[in-house]
Write a protein that holds these residues in place. Structure first.
Motif, mmCIF file in Angstrom:
data_model
loop_
_atom_site.group_PDB
_atom_site.id
_atom_site.type_symbol
_atom_site.label_atom_id
_atom_site.label_comp_id
_atom_site.label_asym_id
_atom_site.label_seq_id
_atom_site.Cartn_x
_atom_site.Cartn_y
_atom_site.Cartn_z
ATOM 1 N N LEU A 39 0.792 -1.227 0.000
ATOM 2 C CA LEU A 39 0.000 0.000 0.000
ATOM 3 C C LEU A 39 0.830 1.286 0.000
ATOM 4 O O LEU A 39 0.508 2.211 -0.763
ATOM 5 N N GLU A 77 -1.136 -8.780 -8.461
ATOM 6 C CA GLU A 77 -1.798 -8.932 -7.169
ATOM 7 C C GLU A 77 -1.289 -7.852 -6.224
ATOM 8 O O GLU A 77 -0.270 -8.051 -5.556
ATOM 9 N N TRP A 80 -1.630 -5.071 -0.981
ATOM 10 C CA TRP A 80 -2.564 -4.429 -0.061
ATOM 11 C C TRP A 80 -3.997 -4.915 -0.228
ATOM 12 O O TRP A 80 -4.846 -4.648 0.619
ATOM 13 N N SER A 81 -4.277 -5.651 -1.301
ATOM 14 C CA SER A 81 -5.656 -6.091 -1.515
ATOM 15 C C SER A 81 -5.852 -7.589 -1.311
ATOM 16 O O SER A 81 -6.983 -8.051 -1.260
ATOM 17 N N GLY A 83 -6.749 -10.784 0.116
ATOM 18 C CA GLY A 83 -7.474 -11.272 1.277
ATOM 19 C C GLY A 83 -8.065 -10.203 2.173
ATOM 20 O O GLY A 83 -8.592 -10.507 3.234
ATOM 21 N N THR A 84 -8.009 -8.951 1.748
ATOM 22 C CA THR A 84 -8.499 -7.868 2.596
ATOM 23 C C THR A 84 -9.931 -7.461 2.257
ATOM 24 O O THR A 84 -10.570 -6.763 3.028
ATOM 25 N N GLY A 85 -10.393 -7.864 1.068
ATOM 26 C CA GLY A 85 -11.698 -7.411 0.605
ATOM 27 C C GLY A 85 -11.620 -6.052 -0.066
ATOM 28 O O GLY A 85 -12.586 -5.583 -0.648
ATOM 29 N N VAL A 86 -10.459 -5.419 0.008
ATOM 30 C CA VAL A 86 -10.232 -4.134 -0.671
ATOM 31 C C VAL A 86 -9.626 -4.452 -2.023
ATOM 32 O O VAL A 86 -8.691 -5.247 -2.122
ATOM 33 N N THR A 87 -10.165 -3.867 -3.056
ATOM 34 C CA THR A 87 -9.668 -4.146 -4.398
ATOM 35 C C THR A 87 -9.244 -2.860 -5.079
ATOM 36 O O THR A 87 -9.681 -1.778 -4.704
ATOM 37 N N GLY A 122 -6.412 -9.327 -6.936
ATOM 38 C CA GLY A 122 -6.554 -8.679 -5.629
ATOM 39 C C GLY A 122 -7.988 -8.599 -5.167
ATOM 40 O O GLY A 122 -8.689 -7.632 -5.453
ATOM 41 N N SER A 123 -8.463 -9.619 -4.468
ATOM 42 C CA SER A 123 -9.822 -9.653 -3.925
ATOM 43 C C SER A 123 -10.890 -9.507 -5.006
ATOM 44 O O SER A 123 -11.876 -8.789 -4.844
#
Length: 164
Positions: A39, A77, A80-81, A83-87, A122-123
């Motif tokens: 991030l 990938e 920062w995204s 498995g965080t749900g943030v894409t 990423g998510s």
């Protein structure tokens, strides 16, 4: 298919390319090379993101030249995204995928860059698959947790519709 990348401090991008990527390709397997930035790098903008992505990709360039796009997939990938749900927004994903493709055109060849699949990883989920799939340089998804849920069918259907 072997997926690897996003090196830990103990695994450099060079080590990954020289050992895992090289071994699998020589054994006749296809590989997915995962790349991406944390991030604090994303917050600095696309130039900083591409510095990290180029560092991730550079050691694999000889393999890309030797084995071609039919054996290698790139998965962008953003760290920062995962498995965080943030894409990434569709704009961020497209900008990054386009820049990766441009770098590969210079570093490998225009033919490789045009043919290689660059997936977003990423998510990705059913809520963002249509918008991300509509991006011209996003060739598909590397789906993590959502692949274990019934929504995987929706993700596949949404991507297929976006690319139709």
């Amino acid at each position: 298919v072997g997926e690897f990348g996003l090196p830990t401090p103990a695994e450099s991008s060079k080590l990954i390319a020289d050992t895992k990527m090289g071994y699998l390709l020589k054994a006749g397997m296809k590989v997915i090379l995962a790349i991406g930035e944390p991030l604090p790098i994303r917050e600095k903008g696309i130039d900083a993101v591409m510095e990290v992505c180029k560092e991730n990709l550079a050691p694999g360039i000889p393999h890309m030249k030797e084995y071609g796009a039919e054996k290698i997939v790139i998965a962008y990938e953003p760290v920062w995204s995962i498995g965080t749900g943030v894409t990434a927004s569709p704009e961020q994903a497209q900008e990054t995928h386009k820049a990766i493709r441009a770098y590969l055109a210079e570093a490998v060849s225009e033919e490789f860059a045009a043919a290689v699949r660059i997936q977003y990883g990423g998510s990705a989920n059913a809520k963002n698959a249509a918008a991300l799939g509509a991006c011209p340089d996003v060739d598909g998804f590397l789906v993590g947790g959502a692949s274990l849920k019934p929504e995987i069918k929706d993700i596949v259907d949404l991507l297929a519709a976006a690319k139709a």
